[in-house]
Design a protein around this motif. Structure first.
Motif, PDB file in Angstrom:
ATOM      1  N   ASN A 281      44.729  43.147  50.058  1.00 37.61           N
ATOM      2  CA  ASN A 281      44.759  42.473  51.178  1.00 37.61           C
ATOM      3  C   ASN A 281      44.107  41.191  51.036  1.00 37.61           C
ATOM      4  O   ASN A 281      44.282  39.996  51.654  1.00 37.61           O
ATOM      5  CB  ASN A 281      44.203  43.507  52.074  1.00 37.61           C
ATOM      6  N   GLN A 282      43.075  41.118  50.153  1.00 37.91           N
ATOM      7  CA  GLN A 282      42.201  39.989  49.763  1.00 37.91           C
ATOM      8  C   GLN A 282      43.058  38.801  49.148  1.00 37.91           C
ATOM      9  O   GLN A 282      42.735  37.678  49.464  1.00 37.91           O
ATOM     10  CB  GLN A 282      41.004  40.197  49.023  1.00 37.91           C
ATOM     11  N   MET A 283      43.913  39.218  48.337  1.00 38.15           N
ATOM     12  CA  MET A 283      44.662  38.409  47.225  1.00 38.15           C
ATOM     13  C   MET A 283      45.794  38.045  47.695  1.00 38.15           C
ATOM     14  O   MET A 283      46.401  37.409  46.919  1.00 38.15           O
ATOM     15  CB  MET A 283      44.418  39.074  45.640  1.00 38.15           C
ATOM     16  N   ARG A 284      46.487  38.796  48.553  1.00 37.10           N
ATOM     17  CA  ARG A 284      47.874  38.300  48.741  1.00 37.10           C
ATOM     18  C   ARG A 284      48.398  36.897  48.972  1.00 37.10           C
ATOM     19  O   ARG A 284      49.403  36.670  48.379  1.00 37.10           O
ATOM     20  CB  ARG A 284      48.384  39.373  50.103  1.00 37.10           C
ATOM     21  N   GLU A 285      47.660  36.246  49.923  1.00 40.13           N
ATOM     22  CA  GLU A 285      48.027  34.913  50.026  1.00 40.13           C
ATOM     23  C   GLU A 285      47.808  34.010  48.761  1.00 40.13           C
ATOM     24  O   GLU A 285      48.657  32.937  48.830  1.00 40.13           O
ATOM     25  CB  GLU A 285      46.938  34.339  51.148  1.00 40.13           C
ATOM     26  N   PHE A 286      47.001  34.436  47.835  1.00 38.17           N
ATOM     27  CA  PHE A 286      46.824  33.611  46.785  1.00 38.17           C
ATOM     28  C   PHE A 286      47.719  33.834  45.701  1.00 38.17           C
ATOM     29  O   PHE A 286      48.195  33.095  44.906  1.00 38.17           O
ATOM     30  CB  PHE A 286      45.499  33.795  46.104  1.00 38.17           C
ATOM     31  N   VAL A 287      48.282  35.240  45.745  1.00 42.37           N
ATOM     32  CA  VAL A 287      49.596  35.504  44.784  1.00 42.37           C
ATOM     33  C   VAL A 287      50.869  34.811  45.605  1.00 42.37           C
ATOM     34  O   VAL A 287      51.529  34.061  44.698  1.00 42.37           O
ATOM     35  CB  VAL A 287      49.796  37.180  44.811  1.00 42.37           C
ATOM     36  N   GLN A 288      50.939  34.963  46.672  1.00 43.85           N
ATOM     37  CA  GLN A 288      52.247  34.261  47.258  1.00 43.85           C
ATOM     38  C   GLN A 288      52.253  32.776  47.391  1.00 43.85           C
ATOM     39  O   GLN A 288      53.282  32.084  47.018  1.00 43.85           O
ATOM     40  CB  GLN A 288      52.295  34.842  48.864  1.00 43.85           C
ATOM     41  N   ASP A 289      50.888  32.167  47.097  1.00 43.76           N
ATOM     42  CA  ASP A 289      51.033  30.619  47.136  1.00 43.76           C
ATOM     43  C   ASP A 289      50.977  30.126  45.612  1.00 43.76           C
ATOM     44  O   ASP A 289      50.990  28.977  45.378  1.00 43.76           O
ATOM     45  CB  ASP A 289      49.950  29.874  48.047  1.00 43.76           C
ATOM     46  N   GLY A 290      50.936  31.058  44.659  1.00 46.43           N
ATOM     47  CA  GLY A 290      51.131  30.647  43.344  1.00 46.43           C
ATOM     48  C   GLY A 290      49.874  30.408  42.480  1.00 46.43           C
ATOM     49  O   GLY A 290      49.696  29.912  41.486  1.00 46.43           O
ATOM     50  N   THR A 291      48.469  30.721  43.399  1.00 48.64           N
ATOM     51  CA  THR A 291      47.125  30.465  42.787  1.00 48.64           C
ATOM     52  C   THR A 291      47.256  31.538  41.703  1.00 48.64           C
ATOM     53  O   THR A 291      46.373  31.162  40.577  1.00 48.64           O
ATOM     54  CB  THR A 291      46.159  30.484  43.823  1.00 48.64           C
ATOM     55  N   VAL A 292      47.443  32.825  41.921  1.00 44.47           N
ATOM     56  CA  VAL A 292      47.231  33.988  41.113  1.00 44.47           C
ATOM     57  C   VAL A 292      48.473  34.532  40.724  1.00 44.47           C
ATOM     58  O   VAL A 292      49.102  34.795  41.653  1.00 44.47           O
ATOM     59  CB  VAL A 292      46.167  34.888  41.798  1.00 44.47           C
ATOM     60  N   THR A 293      48.588  34.664  39.364  1.00 46.87           N
ATOM     61  CA  THR A 293      49.897  35.649  39.009  1.00 46.87           C
ATOM     62  C   THR A 293      49.816  37.094  39.117  1.00 46.87           C
ATOM     63  O   THR A 293      50.491  37.464  39.511  1.00 46.87           O
ATOM     64  CB  THR A 293      49.983  35.051  37.414  1.00 46.87           C
ATOM     65  N   ALA A 294      48.525  37.739  38.636  1.00 45.55           N
ATOM     66  CA  ALA A 294      48.388  39.002  38.537  1.00 45.55           C
ATOM     67  C   ALA A 294      46.696  39.204  38.456  1.00 45.55           C
ATOM     68  O   ALA A 294      46.037  38.663  37.870  1.00 45.55           O
ATOM     69  CB  ALA A 294      49.148  39.580  37.216  1.00 45.55           C
ATOM     70  N   PHE A 295      46.516  40.407  38.941  1.00 42.46           N
ATOM     71  CA  PHE A 295      45.061  41.011  39.034  1.00 42.46           C
ATOM     72  C   PHE A 295      45.317  42.442  39.069  1.00 42.46           C
ATOM     73  O   PHE A 295      46.232  42.844  38.942  1.00 42.46           O
ATOM     74  CB  PHE A 295      44.263  40.484  40.052  1.00 42.46           C
ATOM     75  N   ALA A 296      44.232  43.083  39.101  1.00 42.25           N
ATOM     76  CA  ALA A 296      44.131  44.455  38.851  1.00 42.25           C
ATOM     77  C   ALA A 296      42.861  45.409  39.887  1.00 42.25           C
ATOM     78  O   ALA A 296      42.108  44.636  40.118  1.00 42.25           O
ATOM     79  CB  ALA A 296      43.859  45.000  37.242  1.00 42.25           C
ATOM     80  N   LEU A 297      43.026  46.464  39.862  1.00 43.73           N
ATOM     81  CA  LEU A 297      42.109  47.374  40.734  1.00 43.73           C
ATOM     82  C   LEU A 297      42.637  48.730  40.897  1.00 43.73           C
ATOM     83  O   LEU A 297      43.865  48.982  40.782  1.00 43.73           O
ATOM     84  CB  LEU A 297      41.661  46.915  42.090  1.00 43.73           C
ATOM     85  N   TRP A 298      41.730  49.670  40.999  1.00 45.75           N
ATOM     86  CA  TRP A 298      41.860  50.896  41.554  1.00 45.75           C
ATOM     87  C   TRP A 298      42.004  51.051  43.058  1.00 45.75           C
ATOM     88  O   TRP A 298      41.771  49.900  43.523  1.00 45.75           O
ATOM     89  CB  TRP A 298      40.875  51.897  41.022  1.00 45.75           C
ATOM     90  N   ASN A 299      42.110  52.084  43.786  1.00 48.21           N
ATOM     91  CA  ASN A 299      42.000  52.230  45.209  1.00 48.21           C
ATOM     92  C   ASN A 299      40.624  52.511  45.344  1.00 48.21           C
ATOM     93  O   ASN A 299      40.077  53.687  45.305  1.00 48.21           O
ATOM     94  CB  ASN A 299      43.049  53.272  45.428  1.00 48.21           C
ATOM     95  N   PRO A 300      39.875  51.595  46.158  1.00 45.82           N
ATOM     96  CA  PRO A 300      38.485  51.836  46.400  1.00 45.82           C
ATOM     97  C   PRO A 300      38.353  53.020  47.592  1.00 45.82           C
ATOM     98  O   PRO A 300      37.421  53.372  47.750  1.00 45.82           O
ATOM     99  CB  PRO A 300      37.999  50.262  46.898  1.00 45.82           C
ATOM    100  N   GLU A 301      39.241  53.041  48.573  1.00 45.50           N
ATOM    101  CA  GLU A 301      39.419  54.221  49.221  1.00 45.50           C
ATOM    102  C   GLU A 301      39.148  55.499  48.741  1.00 45.50           C
ATOM    103  O   GLU A 301      38.572  56.423  49.183  1.00 45.50           O
ATOM    104  CB  GLU A 301      40.464  54.080  50.434  1.00 45.50           C
ATOM    105  N   ASP A 302      40.255  55.511  47.575  1.00 47.56           N
ATOM    106  CA  ASP A 302      40.170  56.854  46.896  1.00 47.56           C
ATOM    107  C   ASP A 302      38.847  57.215  46.095  1.00 47.56           C
ATOM    108  O   ASP A 302      38.472  58.205  46.007  1.00 47.56           O
ATOM    109  CB  ASP A 302      41.134  56.900  45.778  1.00 47.56           C
TER     110      ASP A 302
END
Length: 361
Positions: A281-302
Motif C-alpha cells: 500500500n505504501q509503494m503501489r504508486e511508486f511501482v505504478q509510476d515507474g520509480t520502483v521496479t520491485a521490492f520485498a516484504l513479508w506480511n506484517p499483519e501475520d
C-alpha cells in the motif's frame, strides 16, 4: 484479500534464495517454520516443562510495544496482534514511544510491569538497552515475545523472526543487481544505527554482494531513524554526495517510501534504482509510476498475529520457549520453536507491477 490467501502468497514467495541459519546480534540463532529443524541449542526457561494441552487463560492482558507509534509497518503488525488477542478473548493494548531511540521503550516496559501485563510483545530498538526492564517484567510473571527486531536472546522468551536473515539480505541484493546489471555504486538507507535486524541484514548484504556481485560497490550506509522527513533528506544527501550512484537499498518501510517519494519527483527517477523492504500500500504508486521496479516484504499483519499467539501459548504454559516445542497459531497453523527460542514466520515475497494489486496491507 483474506488472511489465509495472503499467507499462501507469502509462503510461496521467493525462489532461488538460499535459506541459511539466522544471524542476529552476536549470537547465531536458528529458527524453524512448520517443522523445519535448524540447530541444536535450545532456549526457554531452565527446568520448565510445557503442557501442550493447557488452556489459554481468560482475559489475558497482551501489550503491544513497537519501536515507535504511528509507523505504518507497526500499525499493520498491531492489527494482526489485536485480531489474535480477540480470537482468544484477551485484552489488547498498545503503547510506545514517538521516536525510535535506543532507550525510549524502557519506561513503557516498566509501566507495563507495574500494571501486571501478562504478555509483552515488542520490537527492540536496541539489542541490550531494554534487557534490564524486560528481566524485571519476566520476574513479575510476564511472558516476553520479541518480533521483527530481537533483543539479546536471554532477555526474552521467544523471538518471532520475519524470515531468515540470509534470505532477506540476499533478496534485496539480487533485486538491486537485476536492476543495475550487477555493477555500480549502491548505498543503503537504514533505520536506526542500533537496530539489530537492520544491522544483521546489512552485514549479510555486504558479504553476499562482495561474493556474488564483485562489480557492485556498497559505498555507504546512512540512517533515517525510521523518520519520514529524515529519510527523505538522507536520500537527497546520498544523491548529492555520490553523483555516480546507481541504486539505493532501504531495508525499512519508512525509508523506502521516503526515498521513493524523493526519487519520483526528481531528475533521478528512472536513473537511480530503489529496492528494499516496503508494504504494497505504501509503494503501489511508486511501482505504478515507474520509480520502483520491485521490492520485498513479508506480511506484517501475520507477524503480529503470530507474536500474539506465541505470547498466549507461553502464558498458558503450552510452550516454554525451548527448541522443538510446537504450538498452534490460529489461522496460521502449527509452528515449531527453533534454536535459541526463535520462530520464523516464513519466506518474504517480491512485489512488482504484475502482483502488487493482489495485496492490501
Amino acid at each position: 484479500m483474506s488472511r489465509s490467501l495472503l499467507g499462501r502468497h507469502l509462503r510461496g514467495g521467493l525462489t532461488g534464495v538460499a535459506v541459511a541459519a539466522l544471524v542476529l546480534t552476536t549470537a547465531a540463532c536458528g529458527g524453524t517454520t512448520r517443522g523445519e529443524d535448524e540447530g541444536s541449542s535450545s532456549g526457554g526457561s531452565a527446568g520448565a516443562s510445557a503442557d501442550p494441552d493447557a488452556e489459554i487463560p481468560a482475559d489475558l492482558a497482551v501489550a503491544f510495544l513497537p519501536k515507535q507509534l504511528n509507523n505504518p509497518y507497526f500499525d499493520v503488525a498491531a492489527a494482526g496482534s489485536e485480531r489474535a488477542v480477540g480470537e482468544i478473548d484477551g485484552e489488547f493494548s498498545q503503547v510506545g514511544p514517538s521516536e525510535a531511540s535506543a532507550s525510549s521503550q524502557v519506561s513503557y516496559i516498566n509501566t507495563l510491569t507495574q500494571q501486571g501485563a501478562d504478555v509483552i510483545l515488542t520490537s527492540a530498538n536496541d539489542p541490550n538497552a531494554i534487557c534490564s526492564a524486560l528481566d524485571q517484567a519476566r520476574s513479575g510473571g510476564a511472558s516476553v515475545v520479541t518480533f521483527d527486531s530481537d533483543t539479546a536472546p536471554e532477555c526474552r522468551d521467544v523471538f518471532i523472526n520475519q524470515a531468515t536473515a540470509d534470505g532477506i539480505a540476499q533478496t534485496q541484493i539480487d533485486l538491486m543487481a537485476e536492476q543495475i546489471g550487477g555493477a555500480g555504486q549502491v548505498a543503503i538507507l537504514s533505520a536506526t544505527a542500533n537496530a539489530t535486524n537492520q544491522n544483521a541484514w546489512i552485514e549479510l548484504m555486504q558479504e553476499y554482494a562482495a561474493s556474488e556481485y564483485p562489480d557492485m560497490e556498497i559505498v555507504t550506509t546512512v540512517y533515517g531513524d525510521d523518520e519520514d522527513e529524515k529519510s527523505f533528506q538522507e536520500t537527497q544527501g546520498l544523491l548529492q554526495t555520490y553523483p555516480d550512484l546507481k541504486g539505493i537499498i532501504s531495508p525499512t518501510t519508512v525509508g523506502i517510501s521516503a526515498a521513493a517519494r524523493y526519487l519520483s519527483g526528481s531528475e533521478y527517477k528512472g536513473r537511480v534504482a530503489l529496492t528494499g523492504l516496503g508494504t504494497p500500500n505504501q509503494m503501489r504508486e511508486f511501482v505504478q509510476d515507474g520509480t520502483v521496479t520491485a521490492f520485498a516484504l513479508w506480511n506484517p499483519e501475520d507477524l503480529g498475529y503470530l507474536a500474539a499467539y506465541t505470547g498466549a501459548a507461553l502464558a498458558a504454559g503450552q510452550i516454554t520457549g525451548a527448541e522443538g516445542e510446537t504450538f498452534e497459531a490460529g489461522d496460521l497453523g502449527e509452528y515449531e520453536i527453533g534454536a535459541d527460542g526463535v520462530v520464523v514466520l516464513g519466506e518474504p515475497t517480491v512485489f512488482n507491477a504484475e502482483n502488487i494489486d493482489d495485496f492490501d496491507f
